[in-house]
Design a protein around this motif. Structure first.
Motif, PDB file in Angstrom:
ATOM      1  N   LYS A   1      -0.463  -3.750  -5.867  1.00 20.56           N
ATOM      2  CA  LYS A   1       0.376  -3.580  -7.052  1.00 20.56           C
ATOM      3  C   LYS A   1       1.657  -2.873  -6.640  1.00 20.56           C
ATOM      4  N   GLY A   2       2.710  -3.657  -6.525  1.00 16.39           N
ATOM      5  CA  GLY A   2       3.977  -3.107  -6.049  1.00 16.39           C
ATOM      6  C   GLY A   2       3.858  -2.688  -4.599  1.00 16.39           C
ATOM      7  N   ASP A   3       4.175  -1.480  -4.356  1.00 16.38           N
ATOM      8  CA  ASP A   3       4.079  -0.951  -2.990  1.00 16.38           C
ATOM      9  C   ASP A   3       2.719  -0.322  -2.720  1.00 16.38           C
ATOM     10  N   ALA A   4       1.870  -0.294  -3.734  1.00 18.22           N
ATOM     11  CA  ALA A   4       0.574   0.379  -3.585  1.00 18.22           C
ATOM     12  C   ALA A   4      -0.548  -0.631  -3.327  1.00 18.22           C
ATOM     13  N   ILE A   5      -1.509  -0.233  -2.506  1.00 20.12           N
ATOM     14  CA  ILE A   5      -2.696  -1.051  -2.208  1.00 20.12           C
ATOM     15  C   ILE A   5      -3.924  -0.307  -2.733  1.00 20.12           C
ATOM     16  N   PHE A   6      -4.660  -0.982  -3.597  1.00 23.49           N
ATOM     17  CA  PHE A   6      -5.854  -0.384  -4.174  1.00 23.49           C
ATOM     18  C   PHE A   6      -7.099  -1.114  -3.665  1.00 23.49           C
TER      19      PHE A   6
END
Length: 314
Positions: free
Chosen positions: A255-260
């Motif tokens: 999600k965007g620059d984030a990795i979950f």
């Protein structure tokens, strides 16, 4: 016996059983026939081959009826006097000739032949004259005893009172059909297998199901009482299978620059399982000295924790 002789013997045995009111059917080799007369389900083998007779004797056969699975009685017809079987009704030439003659007489007189293998108690001139003592010993489905007393005492390493115990287990076979999905992850659970669960402490173990026998157990043995009913055992086994087959999946999301990362357990449902349970006993040598040591009489392995001491002597 030669094939032609075997066919003649089989035909004569079929006539004997029909004279006794059995519904007789041809069976696939190495069996010769099956015969049914309520409440008896009978299998028949005619052979003089010691190896074939031994394998037949050691094999447990069951039939599925409206009341559930029932164990089949086994009749072995042989002209080889060296063959013995603890798990079969055996007809040697004397019994074979006796029943063949009585079958003819019963047919002439319009009577039903009464054999000792159909459970009938009515008075009849056609009862068996060579008896198999029904009280000769206790027969339970169990793993064979391969470790003798002296060897068990040596493995225990302590002196003491030695008792042969038979520990109750629930032997099970299962089939699982189904899968589980979550988002883009899919796990297939199609498989089958078998095992056994201790009917006292719920411990699971692997067994060699092909080696199970119904030979008489030695006099003076202790047969432990099960603590778990069939229903309780089914619940324990299903929970164990579901737990052992559960898979943990890891989902990656950006999600965007984030990795979950998301983790989730996927398990088969109870309705995905077909479960078949049977009673089974495992022999154990118990040595009571300063402490209690128990040795598996089938494998020779030492039990980590002795079971409770509640036993019933037969």
């Amino acid at each position: 016996m030669e094939q032609r002789t075997r066919e003649k013997v089989s035909k004569a045995v079929s006539d004997i059983l029909k004279a006794a009111g059995f519904d007789v059917h041809h069976a696939s080799p190495p069996l010769d026939m099956s015969a049914i007369k309520n409440p008896t389900n009978l299998l028949v083998m005619c052979t003089d081959d010691p190896e074939e007779a031994a394998k037949y004797s050691e094999t447990e056969y069951t039939i599925r009826t409206s009341q559930g699975e029932e164990i089949c009685e086994k009749l072995l017809v042989t002209f080889n006097p060296s063959i013995n079987s603890d798990n079969c009704i055996v007809w040697y030439p004397e019994e074979f000739a006796l029943y063949a003659g009585e079958a003819v007489l019963a047919k002439v007189l319009g009577k039903t032949l009464v054999l000792p293998l159909d459970g009938s108690e009515e008075n009849s001139p056609y009862k068996q004259r060579v008896t198999h003592d029904p009280d000769g010993g206790v027969r339970i489905p169990h793993l064979p005893i391969r470790i003798h007393r002296d060897e068990a005492e040596e493995k225990a390493g302590i002196p003491g009172l030695v008792t042969l115990r038979f520990i109750p287990y629930w032997q099970f076979r299962y089939t699982c059909r189904g899968d589980a999905a979550y988002k883009d992850q899919n796990i297939n659970f199609d498989c089958s297998g078998s095992g056994a669960m201790n009917a006292i402490n719920s411990a699971f173990t692997d067994i060699d199901a092909d080696s199970i026998t119904r030979r008489e157990i030695p006099d003076g043995s202790d047969i432990s009482k099960p603590s778990l009913s069939r229903e309780d055992a089914e619940n324990h086994i299903l929970n164990h299978l579901i737990s052992s087959m559960t898979k943990r999946v890891k989902l990656r999301q950006v999600k965007g620059d984030a990795i979950f990362y998301e983790e989730k357990n996927l398990s088969p449902e109870r309705e995905n399982f077909t479960l078949d349970l049977r009673e089974l006993y495992i022999p154990v040598w118990q040595i009571k000295g300063k402490k209690i040591v128990e040795i598996n009489a089938n494998t020779g392995h030492r039990l980590n924790e002795p079971l409770d001491d509640g036993v019933e002597v037969f």
